[in-house]
Design a protein around this motif. Structure first.
Motif, PDB file in Angstrom:
ATOM      1  N   THR A 181      -0.579  -7.328   2.597  1.00 38.19           N
ATOM      2  CA  THR A 181      -0.648  -7.588   1.166  1.00 38.19           C
ATOM      3  C   THR A 181       0.255  -8.717   0.702  1.00 38.19           C
ATOM      4  N   GLY A 182       0.732  -9.545   1.574  1.00 29.84           N
ATOM      5  CA  GLY A 182       1.528 -10.671   1.129  1.00 29.84           C
ATOM      6  C   GLY A 182       2.975 -10.546   1.544  1.00 29.84           C
ATOM      7  N   SER A 183       3.849 -11.088   0.708  1.00 24.58           N
ATOM      8  CA  SER A 183       5.261 -11.168   1.068  1.00 24.58           C
ATOM      9  C   SER A 183       5.911  -9.801   1.073  1.00 24.58           C
ATOM     10  N   SER A 184       6.954  -9.700   1.863  1.00 23.87           N
ATOM     11  CA  SER A 184       7.678  -8.443   1.933  1.00 23.87           C
ATOM     12  C   SER A 184       8.894  -8.496   1.027  1.00 23.87           C
ATOM     13  N   ALA A 185       9.437  -7.326   0.745  1.00 23.76           N
ATOM     14  CA  ALA A 185      10.613  -7.256  -0.117  1.00 23.76           C
ATOM     15  C   ALA A 185      11.829  -7.770   0.636  1.00 23.76           C
ATOM     16  N   THR A 186      12.624  -8.573  -0.037  1.00 24.46           N
ATOM     17  CA  THR A 186      13.835  -9.080   0.593  1.00 24.46           C
ATOM     18  C   THR A 186      14.995  -8.826  -0.344  1.00 24.46           C
ATOM     19  N   GLY A 187      16.157  -8.608   0.220  1.00 24.04           N
ATOM     20  CA  GLY A 187      17.349  -8.410  -0.591  1.00 24.04           C
ATOM     21  C   GLY A 187      17.190  -7.248  -1.544  1.00 24.04           C
ATOM     22  N   SER A 188      17.623  -7.459  -2.781  1.00 25.51           N
ATOM     23  CA  SER A 188      17.567  -6.394  -3.765  1.00 25.51           C
ATOM     24  C   SER A 188      16.250  -6.389  -4.531  1.00 25.51           C
ATOM     25  N   SER A 189      15.418  -7.437  -4.374  1.00 25.96           N
ATOM     26  CA  SER A 189      14.133  -7.437  -5.069  1.00 25.96           C
ATOM     27  C   SER A 189      13.229  -6.390  -4.439  1.00 25.96           C
ATOM     28  N   ARG A 190      12.347  -5.832  -5.248  1.00 29.18           N
ATOM     29  CA  ARG A 190      11.524  -4.726  -4.792  1.00 29.18           C
ATOM     30  C   ARG A 190      10.068  -5.024  -5.077  1.00 29.18           C
ATOM     31  N   LYS A 191       9.210  -4.706  -4.106  1.00 29.63           N
ATOM     32  CA  LYS A 191       7.773  -4.813  -4.319  1.00 29.63           C
ATOM     33  C   LYS A 191       7.335  -3.634  -5.172  1.00 29.63           C
ATOM     34  N   TRP A 192       6.362  -3.825  -6.006  1.00 23.04           N
ATOM     35  CA  TRP A 192       5.815  -2.740  -6.824  1.00 23.04           C
ATOM     36  C   TRP A 192       4.516  -2.226  -6.229  1.00 23.04           C
ATOM     37  N   TYR A 193       4.319  -2.451  -4.922  1.00 24.71           N
ATOM     38  CA  TYR A 193       3.131  -1.974  -4.241  1.00 24.71           C
ATOM     39  C   TYR A 193       3.471  -1.731  -2.783  1.00 24.71           C
ATOM     40  N   PRO A 194       2.745  -0.827  -2.128  1.00 27.27           N
ATOM     41  CA  PRO A 194       2.992  -0.581  -0.707  1.00 27.27           C
ATOM     42  C   PRO A 194       2.318  -1.644   0.145  1.00 27.27           C
ATOM     43  N   ASP A 195       2.678  -1.704   1.413  1.00 32.48           N
ATOM     44  CA  ASP A 195       2.037  -2.643   2.327  1.00 32.48           C
ATOM     45  C   ASP A 195       0.604  -2.207   2.615  1.00 32.48           C
ATOM     46  N   HIS A 196       0.398  -0.906   2.837  1.00 30.71           N
ATOM     47  CA  HIS A 196      -0.941  -0.375   3.103  1.00 30.71           C
ATOM     48  C   HIS A 196      -0.938   1.122   2.856  1.00 30.71           C
ATOM     49  N   ALA A 197      -2.121   1.723   2.966  1.00 28.94           N
ATOM     50  CA  ALA A 197      -2.253   3.173   2.816  1.00 28.94           C
ATOM     51  C   ALA A 197      -2.894   3.732   4.071  1.00 28.94           C
ATOM     52  N   ILE A 198      -2.654   5.017   4.311  1.00 21.91           N
ATOM     53  CA  ILE A 198      -3.273   5.707   5.444  1.00 21.91           C
ATOM     54  C   ILE A 198      -4.088   6.878   4.904  1.00 21.91           C
ATOM     55  N   TYR A 199      -5.327   6.969   5.364  1.00 24.14           N
ATOM     56  CA  TYR A 199      -6.201   8.082   5.005  1.00 24.14           C
ATOM     57  C   TYR A 199      -6.715   8.677   6.309  1.00 24.14           C
ATOM     58  N   ASN A 200      -6.525   9.956   6.509  1.00 27.79           N
ATOM     59  CA  ASN A 200      -6.840  10.624   7.765  1.00 27.79           C
ATOM     60  C   ASN A 200      -8.346  10.897   7.881  1.00 27.79           C
ATOM     61  N   THR A 201      -9.085   9.915   8.376  1.00 29.36           N
ATOM     62  CA  THR A 201     -10.529  10.037   8.592  1.00 29.36           C
ATOM     63  C   THR A 201     -10.964   8.937   9.552  1.00 29.36           C
ATOM     64  N   THR A 202     -12.234   8.948   9.918  1.00 30.17           N
ATOM     65  CA  THR A 202     -12.782   7.871  10.746  1.00 30.17           C
ATOM     66  C   THR A 202     -13.684   6.995   9.894  1.00 30.17           C
ATOM     67  N   LYS A 203     -14.018   5.827  10.402  1.00 29.34           N
ATOM     68  CA  LYS A 203     -14.928   4.938   9.681  1.00 29.34           C
ATOM     69  C   LYS A 203     -16.280   5.616   9.439  1.00 29.34           C
ATOM     70  N   ASP A 204     -16.790   6.317  10.458  1.00 28.18           N
ATOM     71  CA  ASP A 204     -18.097   6.964  10.331  1.00 28.18           C
ATOM     72  C   ASP A 204     -18.074   8.077   9.291  1.00 28.18           C
ATOM     73  N   GLN A 205     -16.995   8.872   9.270  1.00 29.98           N
ATOM     74  CA  GLN A 205     -16.890   9.943   8.268  1.00 29.98           C
ATOM     75  C   GLN A 205     -16.820   9.357   6.861  1.00 29.98           C
ATOM     76  N   LEU A 206     -16.119   8.258   6.710  1.00 25.98           N
ATOM     77  CA  LEU A 206     -15.994   7.629   5.407  1.00 25.98           C
ATOM     78  C   LEU A 206     -17.328   7.049   4.944  1.00 25.98           C
ATOM     79  N   LYS A 207     -18.052   6.414   5.857  1.00 25.34           N
ATOM     80  CA  LYS A 207     -19.357   5.843   5.501  1.00 25.34           C
ATOM     81  C   LYS A 207     -20.382   6.927   5.190  1.00 25.34           C
ATOM     82  N   ALA A 208     -20.200   8.125   5.760  1.00 26.75           N
ATOM     83  CA  ALA A 208     -21.127   9.232   5.517  1.00 26.75           C
ATOM     84  C   ALA A 208     -20.859   9.937   4.188  1.00 26.75           C
ATOM     85  N   MET A 209     -19.732   9.636   3.552  1.00 26.38           N
ATOM     86  CA  MET A 209     -19.417  10.269   2.261  1.00 26.38           C
ATOM     87  C   MET A 209     -20.380   9.762   1.189  1.00 26.38           C
ATOM     88  N   PRO A 210     -20.601  10.579   0.153  1.00 26.42           N
ATOM     89  CA  PRO A 210     -21.496  10.130  -0.912  1.00 26.42           C
ATOM     90  C   PRO A 210     -20.943   8.871  -1.599  1.00 26.42           C
TER      91      PRO A 210
END
Length: 148
Positions: free
Chosen positions: A115-144
């Motif tokens: 997602t771009g630059s990382s936090a350095t020093g005392s400055s803070r990102k207001w977003y995470p680098d990524h998210a994790i969702y416990n599923t597979t690509k096929d299970q996700l594509k099969a969802m409605p």
């Protein structure tokens, strides 16, 4: 006359201390983490990549749905497709996503910044680098498919 001066002084002190109460609380919460590090900007969450536990990219966050009370209830993910063609949206429970501040690890063990630059020093990102969702690509594509 003296009572007017005392009242004015007390009112001034009360107004000055009110500003201190409105400041951001960076004290430790019950879990021992700083309050400032447990908050993300919803605006900045859109576009964050989502991976599974096997570090396969599943898609990206397209939207966050809120309940009327203001609590985040669902995350809309864009899955499948290439360059926006053939992608579909699926809704997953917001609380089942794990937000991660560190770069995702690839199969080779190296890290990738998603997602771009990382936090350095005392400055803070207001977003995470990524998210994790416990599923597979096929299970996700099969969802409605989610439709707005």
């Amino acid at each position: 006359m003296a009572s007017k001066h005392i009242t004015t002084a007390l009112l001034s002190v009360a107004l000055m201390t009110g500003g201190a109460f409105a400041q951001t609380d960076t004290s430790k919460n019950s879990s021992g983490t700083s309050a400032a590090t447990t908050e993300y900007s919803a605006y900045k969450l859109v576009g964050v990549d989502v991976y599974n536990n096997s570090n396969e990219k599943l898609g990206e966050v397209k939207d966050i749905l809120l309940e009327r009370a203001g609590r985040a209830s669902k995350t809309i993910l864009s899955v499948g497709g290439f360059l926006g063609l053939g992608e579909q949206y699926v809704a997953v429970p917001y609380d089942q996503l794990k937000w991660v501040d560190e770069p995702a690890r690839t199969a080779s063990g190296s890290t990738t910044t998603t997602t771009g630059s990382s936090a350095t020093g005392s400055s803070r990102k207001w977003y995470p680098d990524h998210a994790i969702y416990n599923t597979t690509k096929d299970q996700l594509k099969a969802m409605p498919e989610f439709k707005y």
